[in-house]
Design a protein around this motif. Sequence first.
Motif, mmCIF file in Angstrom:
data_model
loop_
_atom_site.group_PDB
_atom_site.id
_atom_site.type_symbol
_atom_site.label_atom_id
_atom_site.label_comp_id
_atom_site.label_asym_id
_atom_site.label_seq_id
_atom_site.Cartn_x
_atom_site.Cartn_y
_atom_site.Cartn_z
ATOM 1 N N ASN A 168 1.200 -0.940 0.076
ATOM 2 C CA ASN A 168 0.243 -0.187 0.094
ATOM 3 C C ASN A 168 0.889 1.253 -0.273
ATOM 4 N N LEU A 169 0.800 2.534 -0.463
ATOM 5 C CA LEU A 169 0.958 3.398 -1.173
ATOM 6 C C LEU A 169 0.085 4.863 -0.692
ATOM 7 N N ALA A 170 0.175 5.728 -0.013
ATOM 8 C CA ALA A 170 -0.972 7.024 0.075
ATOM 9 C C ALA A 170 0.242 8.355 -0.110
ATOM 10 N N ALA A 171 -0.847 9.224 -0.266
ATOM 11 C CA ALA A 171 -0.057 10.470 -1.086
ATOM 12 C C ALA A 171 -0.823 11.852 -0.304
ATOM 13 N N VAL A 172 -0.503 12.862 0.195
ATOM 14 C CA VAL A 172 -1.127 13.599 1.019
ATOM 15 C C VAL A 172 -0.437 15.069 0.781
ATOM 16 N N LEU A 173 -1.503 15.641 -0.075
ATOM 17 C CA LEU A 173 -0.557 16.843 -0.203
ATOM 18 C C LEU A 173 -1.687 17.675 0.638
ATOM 19 N N VAL A 174 -0.342 19.535 0.970
ATOM 20 C CA VAL A 174 -1.376 19.835 1.992
ATOM 21 C C VAL A 174 -1.017 21.387 0.629
ATOM 22 N N SER A 175 -2.100 22.045 0.855
ATOM 23 C CA SER A 175 -1.686 23.269 -0.126
ATOM 24 C C SER A 175 -2.602 24.518 0.714
ATOM 25 N N LEU A 176 -1.406 25.641 0.153
ATOM 26 C CA LEU A 176 -1.834 26.570 1.806
ATOM 27 C C LEU A 176 -2.230 27.867 0.714
ATOM 28 N N SER A 177 -3.258 28.485 0.464
ATOM 29 C CA SER A 177 -3.659 29.374 0.014
ATOM 30 C C SER A 177 -4.058 30.738 0.762
ATOM 31 N N GLY A 178 -4.173 32.111 0.408
ATOM 32 C CA GLY A 178 -4.344 33.235 1.181
ATOM 33 C C GLY A 178 -3.532 34.209 0.889
ATOM 34 N N GLU A 179 -3.512 35.848 1.230
ATOM 35 C CA GLU A 179 -2.394 36.626 0.534
ATOM 36 C C GLU A 179 -1.262 36.856 1.110
ATOM 37 N N ILE A 180 -1.151 35.478 2.592
ATOM 38 C CA ILE A 180 0.104 35.440 2.867
ATOM 39 C C ILE A 180 1.354 35.007 2.201
ATOM 40 N N VAL A 181 0.730 34.106 1.863
ATOM 41 C CA VAL A 181 1.089 33.102 0.694
ATOM 42 C C VAL A 181 2.121 33.906 -0.466
ATOM 43 N N ASP A 182 1.945 34.872 -0.469
ATOM 44 C CA ASP A 182 2.327 35.766 -1.546
ATOM 45 C C ASP A 182 2.708 37.118 -1.056
ATOM 46 N N ALA A 183 2.712 37.176 -0.140
ATOM 47 C CA ALA A 183 3.610 38.520 0.898
ATOM 48 C C ALA A 183 4.971 38.423 1.149
ATOM 49 N N PRO A 184 5.610 38.904 1.947
ATOM 50 C CA PRO A 184 6.709 39.929 1.701
ATOM 51 C C PRO A 184 7.442 38.483 3.031
ATOM 52 N N GLU A 185 6.273 38.067 4.363
ATOM 53 C CA GLU A 185 6.901 38.060 5.164
ATOM 54 C C GLU A 185 6.172 35.815 4.816
ATOM 55 N N ALA A 186 6.014 35.391 3.609
ATOM 56 C CA ALA A 186 5.135 34.115 3.563
ATOM 57 C C ALA A 186 6.620 33.578 3.814
ATOM 58 N N ASP A 187 7.643 33.908 3.969
ATOM 59 C CA ASP A 187 8.632 32.324 4.483
ATOM 60 C C ASP A 187 8.423 31.747 5.769
ATOM 61 N N GLN A 188 7.494 32.869 6.409
ATOM 62 C CA GLN A 188 7.614 32.364 7.713
ATOM 63 C C GLN A 188 6.713 31.323 7.734
ATOM 64 N N SER A 189 5.123 31.692 7.864
ATOM 65 C CA SER A 189 4.309 30.591 7.286
ATOM 66 C C SER A 189 5.029 29.119 6.749
ATOM 67 N N ILE A 190 5.893 29.378 5.411
ATOM 68 C CA ILE A 190 6.025 28.206 4.668
ATOM 69 C C ILE A 190 6.688 27.452 5.757
ATOM 70 N N ARG A 191 7.635 27.661 6.937
ATOM 71 C CA ARG A 191 8.717 27.586 7.607
ATOM 72 C C ARG A 191 7.729 26.339 8.336
ATOM 73 N N VAL A 192 6.784 27.518 9.089
ATOM 74 C CA VAL A 192 6.086 26.265 10.535
ATOM 75 C C VAL A 192 5.486 25.257 9.321
ATOM 76 N N VAL A 193 5.110 25.691 8.227
ATOM 77 C CA VAL A 193 3.555 24.280 8.357
ATOM 78 C C VAL A 193 5.070 23.194 7.980
#
Length: 280
Positions: A168-193
């Motif tokens: 068995n295999l499973a794949a899980v994708l996590v997708s982020l959205s919202g204005e924060i994703v393209d904001a200058p501080e996006a890296d912080q959110s991506i790092r935390v996730v």
Amino acid sequence: MGFEIERERLKELFQHTSDGVMVVDRALRIVALNPSAERLTACSADTAVGQRVCNEVAVCQNAEGFELCETACPGLAALERRETSAVLAVNLPGRGGQVAPAACVPMEAVDGSALAMILIRDVADRAALEEEILSIERIDRVSGLYARTYFDDLYRREVRLAERQRRNLAAVLVSLSGEIVDAPEADQSIRVVGEAVRASLRKVDIAGRYDHATFAMVLLDTDSDGAASLVSRIEARLTAQRAEGRLHGDLSVAYGVGTVSNDGYAGLIRAAKHSIKRVP
């Protein structure tokens, strides 16, 4: 005066270069070796000086790994014919047979007698640097997960292996959205996730940053229930991080799942991406 300065500089170079330097006489006995040579050969100067370099300290080899001591000794070539052997390999018995690149260069003592200098290249730092570079290429610097190219390689390997073994295999994708994703501080959110994803995985699972705002995971021996359990663990950690104030702005997180039983081995990621599109 200038000559004395150069001699002092040569002494400094001899003592502090990272490469091993050994000097041998016409009988191929060691007359001097620097600290790096002691470290590389695992032989102290106190015991090595006066020993024959052959067999005891270093064994010269050609590109095919054959010993040169009896057939084409580079030390004798340097001592008797003043020839330089620029490309060698030396086997270091004191280091468990480790092989290092080396060169053998003719030189003279103060009294004019022939000597040969054996230079052993310290490749440990280079190997560590190459591994560090490779690690940087493998790891996404922001999320701490595998970079897309390396993740894709691992994903294809896991699919082929699981298909052969009918696992068995499973794949899980996590997708982020919202204005924060393209904001200058996006890296912080991506790092935390990324931290939440890493902390939620088992050792056998692999995860990568699939694109700017998407993370992908492949889970071995996992069905839809196991994938749902992973999603719950990630979501719980993200909730805790929000409560701690580490996630800011209008960040939304959506999940998609693909499983072998529903989507086949080749369709895992595709199915997971498709299911993300349907998440409100």
